[in-house]
Scaffold this active site. Structure first.
Site, PDB file in Angstrom:
ATOM      1  N   ARG A  67       0.850  -1.192   0.000  1.00  0.00           N
ATOM      2  CA  ARG A  67       0.000   0.000   0.000  1.00  0.00           C
ATOM      3  C   ARG A  67       0.875   1.227   0.000  1.00  0.00           C
ATOM      4  O   ARG A  67       2.083   1.137   0.147  1.00  0.00           O
ATOM      5  CB  ARG A  67      -0.891  -0.025   1.228  1.00  0.00           C
ATOM      6  N   GLY A  68       0.236   2.380  -0.218  1.00  0.00           N
ATOM      7  CA  GLY A  68       0.985   3.619  -0.367  1.00  0.00           C
ATOM      8  C   GLY A  68       1.181   3.914  -1.836  1.00  0.00           C
ATOM      9  O   GLY A  68       1.567   3.033  -2.605  1.00  0.00           O
ATOM     10  N   ARG A 101      -6.892  -0.416  -7.516  1.00  0.00           N
ATOM     11  CA  ARG A 101      -7.329   0.640  -6.587  1.00  0.00           C
ATOM     12  C   ARG A 101      -7.367   1.940  -7.386  1.00  0.00           C
ATOM     13  O   ARG A 101      -6.464   2.211  -8.194  1.00  0.00           O
ATOM     14  CB  ARG A 101      -6.383   0.793  -5.389  1.00  0.00           C
ATOM     15  N   ASP A 245      -1.922  10.731  -2.159  1.00  0.00           N
ATOM     16  CA  ASP A 245      -2.176   9.693  -3.156  1.00  0.00           C
ATOM     17  C   ASP A 245      -2.361  10.280  -4.544  1.00  0.00           C
ATOM     18  O   ASP A 245      -2.221   9.569  -5.542  1.00  0.00           O
ATOM     19  CB  ASP A 245      -3.408   8.880  -2.743  1.00  0.00           C
TER      20      ASP A 245
END
Ligand SMILES: CSC[C@H]1O[C@H](OP(=O)(O)O)[C@H](O)[C@@H]1O
Length: 352
Positions: A67-68, A101, A245
């Protein structure tokens, strides 16, 4: 120990229990597979996952094992390299990677960039994916240099910084974005301390940021998300420093849910609100935060007891609440009226 208990204590097949060295990369290519730290297991278990299919990479992105924004961009690019090596017709798998995502611009950008090289063959595809990995490593080091300089300018000596979610090496490849600046300040003896916001519902702050800060020997206190603004009002925070993000053409910052609340608290308290993100997270093609698809991860992550729950995974901080965006190439002071066009790209720098 019952058979069930023994199963629970045994990592899934193909996983390598590990005690990570300080320079362990969060995501990388290893002998024809994608290897990454399983962030769902931290802080209790330090485990590497070896992913040999694109489906496994998509799954790892979707369940936040990786993630990230920068880290999922690198994972997406390496996933394309895996696809062209393992699938006779990789296009559907590449689309699944791109769509894993929606909010972090890095994922689609990296997948598109690597997929564009598919006609040149598997080796060229892997080389492009590894180039993205190496660019993110260099970006982390450069953001640390730009960030230390800015925090030292904005804050008195030994600033106490509040951070949200997780933005260390776990969110990149090594180093980090906002937390990379924190580590650099600490190493230089310039940091007063950190308040790590827990970041419900998946607790990236409570689980991952505390783990990274603890390993680095950085003094910190964990705080519930709702405490942030009050700690700022009480004078216990000198600046807020977070990641992103996606940062839009007008400077709106899309980041983990709760970031906007911290920005409002910082504005009320009259303290800087600093966003640290690589240029790979800047999205000039999206005019404002209103146009960004905000991932909703469903109520179950919020309420394990069945009540209806809202769970937007990100929010939008309007650019006028952002003191400055620090990238690996420049610092843009949006609250002071600057725009991207006012600040040309500078050189990559190095802090380490
Ligand atoms: C350096 S990017 C970190 C960024 O990504 C996090 O989201 P998630 O944990 O859902 O991938 C969060 O927004 C962080 O600020």
């Amino acid at each position: 120990m019952s058979s069930t208990e023994s199963l629970r204590s045994t990592p899934p097949t193909g996983d390598v229990p590990a005690t990570f060295s300080p320079d362990q990369r969060t995501v990388d290519w290893a002998d024809g597979a994608v290897e990454l730290i399983d962030q769902t297991a931290l802080p209790a278990v330090e485990r590497l996952l070896r992913l040999e299919t694109v489906e496994d990479v998509v799954d790892a992105i979707q369940r936040l094992a990786v993630r990230g924004a920068p880290a999922i961009g690198v994972a997406g690019g390496l996933g394309v390299a895996l696809a062209v090596r393992t699938l006779p017709e990789p296009s559907a798998a590449i689309r699944a990677l791109r769509d894993a995502r929606p909010t972090a611009v890095n994922l689609a950008r990296a997948v598109d960039r690597v997929a564009a090289v598919v006609p040149d063959g598997a080796d060229a595809v892997l080389a492009e994916a590894l180039a993205i990995r190496d660019e993110e490593i260099a970006s982390s080091d450069s953001m640390a240099a730009y960030g230390v300089e800015l925090i030292s300018e904005l804050c008195a000596a030994q600033p106490r910084l509040l951070t949200h979610c997780n933005t260390g090496g776990l969110a990149t490849v090594t180093g980090g974005t906002a937390l990379g600046v924190v580590f650099a300040l600490h190493r230089a003896g310039l940091l007063g301390g950190v308040v790590a916001s827990e970041t419900r519902p998946l607790l990236q702050g409570a689980r991952l940021t505390t783990w990274e800060l603890g390993r680095a020997g950085v003094p910190f206190r964990l705080a519930v998300d709702g405490a942030g603004a009050y700690l700022m009002a009480r004078g216990e925070v000198d600046a807020v420093i977070i990641g992103a993000d996606r940062i839009c053409a007008n400077g709106d910052v899309v980041n983990k849910i709760g970031s906007y609340a911290h920005a409002l608290g910082a504005a009320r308290a009259g303290i800087p609100f600093v966003v640290v993100a690589p240029e790979s997270t800047v999205d000039p093609a999206t005019r404002t935060g209103a146009e960004v698809e905000i991932e909703d991860r469903g109520g179950a992550e919020v309420s394990g007891f069945g009540v209806a729950a809202a769970n937007p995974a990100f929010d939008v901080t309007p650019f006028d609440l952002v003191t400055a965006v620090v990238t690996d190439r420049r610092v843009v002071r949006f609250a002071a009226g600057q725009t991207w066009d006012d600040v040309p790209l500078g050189p990559l720098r190095s802090f380490s």
